[in-house]
Structures are given as C-alpha cells and as structure tokens.
Write a protein that holds these residues in place. Structure first.
Motif, PDB file in Angstrom:
ATOM      1  N   LEU A  75      16.420  -4.009 -13.345  1.00  0.00           N
ATOM      2  CA  LEU A  75      16.735  -5.189 -12.822  1.00  0.00           C
ATOM      3  C   LEU A  75      16.230  -6.411 -13.753  1.00  0.00           C
ATOM      4  N   ILE A  76      15.198  -5.844 -14.589  1.00  0.00           N
ATOM      5  CA  ILE A  76      14.331  -6.842 -15.528  1.00  0.00           C
ATOM      6  C   ILE A  76      14.154  -5.961 -16.604  1.00  0.00           C
ATOM      7  N   GLY A  77      14.794  -6.351 -17.807  1.00  0.00           N
ATOM      8  CA  GLY A  77      14.507  -5.783 -18.756  1.00  0.00           C
ATOM      9  C   GLY A  77      13.244  -5.440 -19.578  1.00  0.00           C
ATOM     10  N   GLU A  78      12.259  -6.436 -19.458  1.00  0.00           N
ATOM     11  CA  GLU A  78      10.900  -6.498 -19.989  1.00  0.00           C
ATOM     12  C   GLU A  78       9.958  -5.560 -19.201  1.00  0.00           C
ATOM     13  N   ILE A  79       9.475  -4.792 -19.720  1.00  0.00           N
ATOM     14  CA  ILE A  79       8.323  -3.892 -18.941  1.00  0.00           C
ATOM     15  C   ILE A  79       7.129  -4.924 -18.599  1.00  0.00           C
ATOM     16  N   ARG A  80       6.761  -4.933 -17.275  1.00  0.00           N
ATOM     17  CA  ARG A  80       5.781  -5.924 -16.849  1.00  0.00           C
ATOM     18  C   ARG A  80       4.675  -4.990 -15.920  1.00  0.00           C
ATOM     19  N   PRO A  81       3.631  -5.725 -15.961  1.00  0.00           N
ATOM     20  CA  PRO A  81       2.463  -5.107 -15.095  1.00  0.00           C
ATOM     21  C   PRO A  81       2.889  -5.367 -13.617  1.00  0.00           C
ATOM     22  N   ALA A  82       2.597  -4.231 -12.570  1.00  0.00           N
ATOM     23  CA  ALA A  82       3.030  -4.302 -11.343  1.00  0.00           C
ATOM     24  C   ALA A  82       2.638  -5.958 -10.484  1.00  0.00           C
ATOM     25  N   SER A  83       1.583  -6.150 -11.076  1.00  0.00           N
ATOM     26  CA  SER A  83       1.006  -7.834 -10.594  1.00  0.00           C
ATOM     27  C   SER A  83       2.040  -8.683 -10.932  1.00  0.00           C
ATOM     28  N   GLN A  84       2.931  -8.559 -11.873  1.00  0.00           N
ATOM     29  CA  GLN A  84       3.700  -9.767 -12.106  1.00  0.00           C
ATOM     30  C   GLN A  84       5.198  -9.521 -11.721  1.00  0.00           C
ATOM     31  N   ARG A  85       5.188  -8.412 -10.808  1.00  0.00           N
ATOM     32  CA  ARG A  85       6.565  -7.914 -10.148  1.00  0.00           C
ATOM     33  C   ARG A  85       6.459  -8.441  -8.640  1.00  0.00           C
ATOM     34  N   LYS A  86       6.254  -9.607  -8.318  1.00  0.00           N
ATOM     35  CA  LYS A  86       6.014  -9.871  -7.038  1.00  0.00           C
ATOM     36  C   LYS A  86       7.371  -9.861  -6.141  1.00  0.00           C
ATOM     37  N   ASP A  87       8.539  -9.406  -6.875  1.00  0.00           N
ATOM     38  CA  ASP A  87       9.758  -9.276  -6.166  1.00  0.00           C
ATOM     39  C   ASP A  87       9.885  -7.870  -5.709  1.00  0.00           C
ATOM     40  N   LEU A  88       8.807  -6.960  -6.006  1.00  0.00           N
ATOM     41  CA  LEU A  88       8.901  -5.787  -5.574  1.00  0.00           C
ATOM     42  C   LEU A  88       7.804  -5.287  -4.802  1.00  0.00           C
ATOM     43  N   LEU A  89       8.166  -4.559  -3.593  1.00  0.00           N
ATOM     44  CA  LEU A  89       7.095  -4.053  -2.620  1.00  0.00           C
ATOM     45  C   LEU A  89       7.026  -2.452  -2.643  1.00  0.00           C
ATOM     46  N   PRO A  90       6.206  -2.036  -3.098  1.00  0.00           N
ATOM     47  CA  PRO A  90       6.053  -0.251  -3.242  1.00  0.00           C
ATOM     48  C   PRO A  90       6.085   0.170  -1.816  1.00  0.00           C
ATOM     49  N   VAL A  91       6.793   1.446  -1.764  1.00  0.00           N
ATOM     50  CA  VAL A  91       6.899   2.112  -0.365  1.00  0.00           C
ATOM     51  C   VAL A  91       6.278   3.438  -0.597  1.00  0.00           C
ATOM     52  N   TYR A  92       6.759   4.276  -1.566  1.00  0.00           N
ATOM     53  CA  TYR A  92       6.140   5.545  -1.952  1.00  0.00           C
ATOM     54  C   TYR A  92       6.573   6.031  -3.463  1.00  0.00           C
ATOM     55  N   ALA A  93       6.047   7.006  -3.933  1.00  0.00           N
ATOM     56  CA  ALA A  93       6.384   7.313  -5.304  1.00  0.00           C
ATOM     57  C   ALA A  93       6.269   8.981  -5.258  1.00  0.00           C
ATOM     58  N   PHE A  94       6.765   9.674  -6.392  1.00  0.00           N
ATOM     59  CA  PHE A  94       6.563  10.730  -6.513  1.00  0.00           C
ATOM     60  C   PHE A  94       6.640  11.276  -7.912  1.00  0.00           C
ATOM     61  N   ASN A  95       6.033  12.644  -8.357  1.00  0.00           N
ATOM     62  CA  ASN A  95       6.457  13.181  -9.732  1.00  0.00           C
ATOM     63  C   ASN A  95       5.998  14.571  -9.573  1.00  0.00           C
ATOM     64  N   ALA A  96       6.036  15.319 -10.622  1.00  0.00           N
ATOM     65  CA  ALA A  96       5.672  16.644 -10.775  1.00  0.00           C
ATOM     66  C   ALA A  96       4.514  17.130  -9.794  1.00  0.00           C
ATOM     67  N   GLU A  97       3.614  16.232  -9.754  1.00  0.00           N
ATOM     68  CA  GLU A  97       2.428  16.427  -9.101  1.00  0.00           C
ATOM     69  C   GLU A  97       2.600  16.428  -7.676  1.00  0.00           C
ATOM     70  N   GLY A  98       3.573  15.736  -6.845  1.00  0.00           N
ATOM     71  CA  GLY A  98       3.531  15.695  -5.593  1.00  0.00           C
ATOM     72  C   GLY A  98       3.791  14.555  -5.238  1.00  0.00           C
ATOM     73  N   LEU A  99       3.741  13.963  -4.012  1.00  0.00           N
ATOM     74  CA  LEU A  99       4.035  12.710  -3.383  1.00  0.00           C
ATOM     75  C   LEU A  99       3.106  11.822  -3.231  1.00  0.00           C
ATOM     76  N   TYR A 100       3.212  10.583  -3.333  1.00  0.00           N
ATOM     77  CA  TYR A 100       2.158   9.498  -3.336  1.00  0.00           C
ATOM     78  C   TYR A 100       2.604   8.467  -2.472  1.00  0.00           C
ATOM     79  N   LEU A 101       1.671   8.552  -1.233  1.00  0.00           N
ATOM     80  CA  LEU A 101       1.860   7.347  -0.233  1.00  0.00           C
ATOM     81  C   LEU A 101       0.897   6.285  -0.062  1.00  0.00           C
TER      82      LEU A 101
END
Length: 235
Positions: A174-200
C-alpha cells in the motif's frame, strides 16, 4: 474480525508454542535455518512445464534471480529495500477473484510473477521467501495480518524485527516506503506467523478462530514451492 483501534500493539505479540504442531505436521521448514541456494535454472524449467498456460516464465524468473544475486552480500537494510521495491514494482495489485477466480488463493512467488499480479498475501509471501533466501533468519521476519483502517478491510504485510524486542519495520504494497510500525497508524495488527510458529497478541495460549485455516494455506504454499523446485528448509 480484526479488533478496533485501541487493540493490540505490535510489541504485545507472543509466540503460541502450540503452533509448533505446524512444524511437526510439515517438516519442510526448520526454524531459523539457512536455506540452500535456489537453482533458478531448474526452477525455470519446472515452471515452464507447470505454468506455461499462465504466461511467459523464463524472463520473470530470471529477473527475480538476478535481483537476489545482486543483493546477496549487502546489509539487511539494503536487502529489505531492494526486495520490497522489486515486488511492489513487478506485481500489479488485483484480488484473487480476478486473478485466480477464487475467493482466497495464496500464490507462490513464481505464480505471482508469471501473472505479474497478486493480492496482499502474495506480496508478503514473495518478500518473505526472498529475504529468507538472502539469509535473513526466520525469527526476524513475520507475515502479519492487520486491519487496514483507511480501507476498512483485512490486509497482510511483512514485518522485520532487527532484534526480538525491536520495533518492527513494515514492508507493504500500500505504501512503497518501509516505515517503522509506529508510523503506520493506518494498520492495526491482528496476528502474525513464520516458520517459528504463530504470534498472537496477549497471552501465549490464546488462539483466534480461523488461524488453522490460514496456516493450512501457508503449508499449501510451501508444498507448491517444493514441487516447483525450491528448497525452503535445510531438512
């Protein structure tokens, strides 16, 4: 449904150890392991056989290979920028119904590049796999579901953590520039995952309904990539 504003902060995410079942049931991925170099010549040949009906394969796969080769020995921050820029330029955002005639289809990077199109999941997955191939450990990368508040819809991004307690950087289409999460007030995290497992957010033992379905699609992508000739683990 994603939570309303005022919900979990990016820093509250914890690993749910039960998610190790994901790795037990599908042992292709070894957490944190370095991946072997991909044989793009073989991958291109396999793609030509599997996906010729989708469009031209050789040039797009070669372009991806050359991008990765050019970034291989650079600092992680430069690799993040290059990979983020590459897929944001190569893929035209379209929804799955238009591309694949399905409501929710997770494409491999090869499928997305051949189509030259993808939705948010496809961008995030392609960036994740590319950065893993460049040697960035899986524990620094998380495929993160968010609510895009401006669009009022579910969205997916890739997040990068330079260290376990660091503020993540957000790689987004949505935004080409890589920004710190604190500068992405338009995004609200819900959950995440990777090869390590599920992050909640919240307690490590918590789980959201629908997580298992999403992670089964993750396994499907890994299986498809293995069939395409990719080594996505060292096992």
């Amino acid at each position: 449904m994603p939570r309303s504003p005022g919900g979990p902060e990016w820093s509250t995410f914890r690993l749910r150890f039960g998610a190790w079942l994901l790795l037990v049931s599908f042992p292709l991925v070894v957490p944190g392991s370095a991946w072997p170099r991909w044989d793009f010549a073989q991958i291109a040949q396999t793609a030509e056989k599997r996906y010729a009906r989708l469009g031209p394969t050789q040039g797009r796969i070669q372009s991806w290979s050359e991008m990765l080769q050019g970034e291989r020995n650079l600092p992680e921050q430069e690799q993040l920028k290059a990979v983020n820029r590459y897929f944001n330029q190569q893929l035209d955002f379209q929804d799955d119904a238009r591309i694949w005639h399905q409501n929710d289809y997770w494409a491999t990077p090869v499928e997305a590049l051949i189509k030259a199109a993808g939705d948010c999941e496809d961008y995030a997955l392609a960036k994740y796999f590319s950065l893993r191939q460049l040697g960035i450990p899986s524990d620094k990368l998380r495929i993160t579901y968010v609510k895009a508040l401006t669009q009022n819809q579910a969205h997916m991004v890739l997040t990068y953590y330079s260290s376990p307690g660091a503020e993540p950087l957000v790689l987004d289409n949505l935004i080409g520039e890589i920004r710190p999460a604190s500068q992405r007030k338009d995004l609200l995290p819900v959950y995440a995952f990777n090869a390590e497992g599920l992050y909640l957010p919240g307690k490590p033992g918590s789980q959201r309904s629908g997580d298992s379905k999403k992670l089964s699609r993750w396994q499907d992508v890994l299986q498809k990539m293995q069939a395409e000739g990719f080594a996505v683990g060292d096992g």
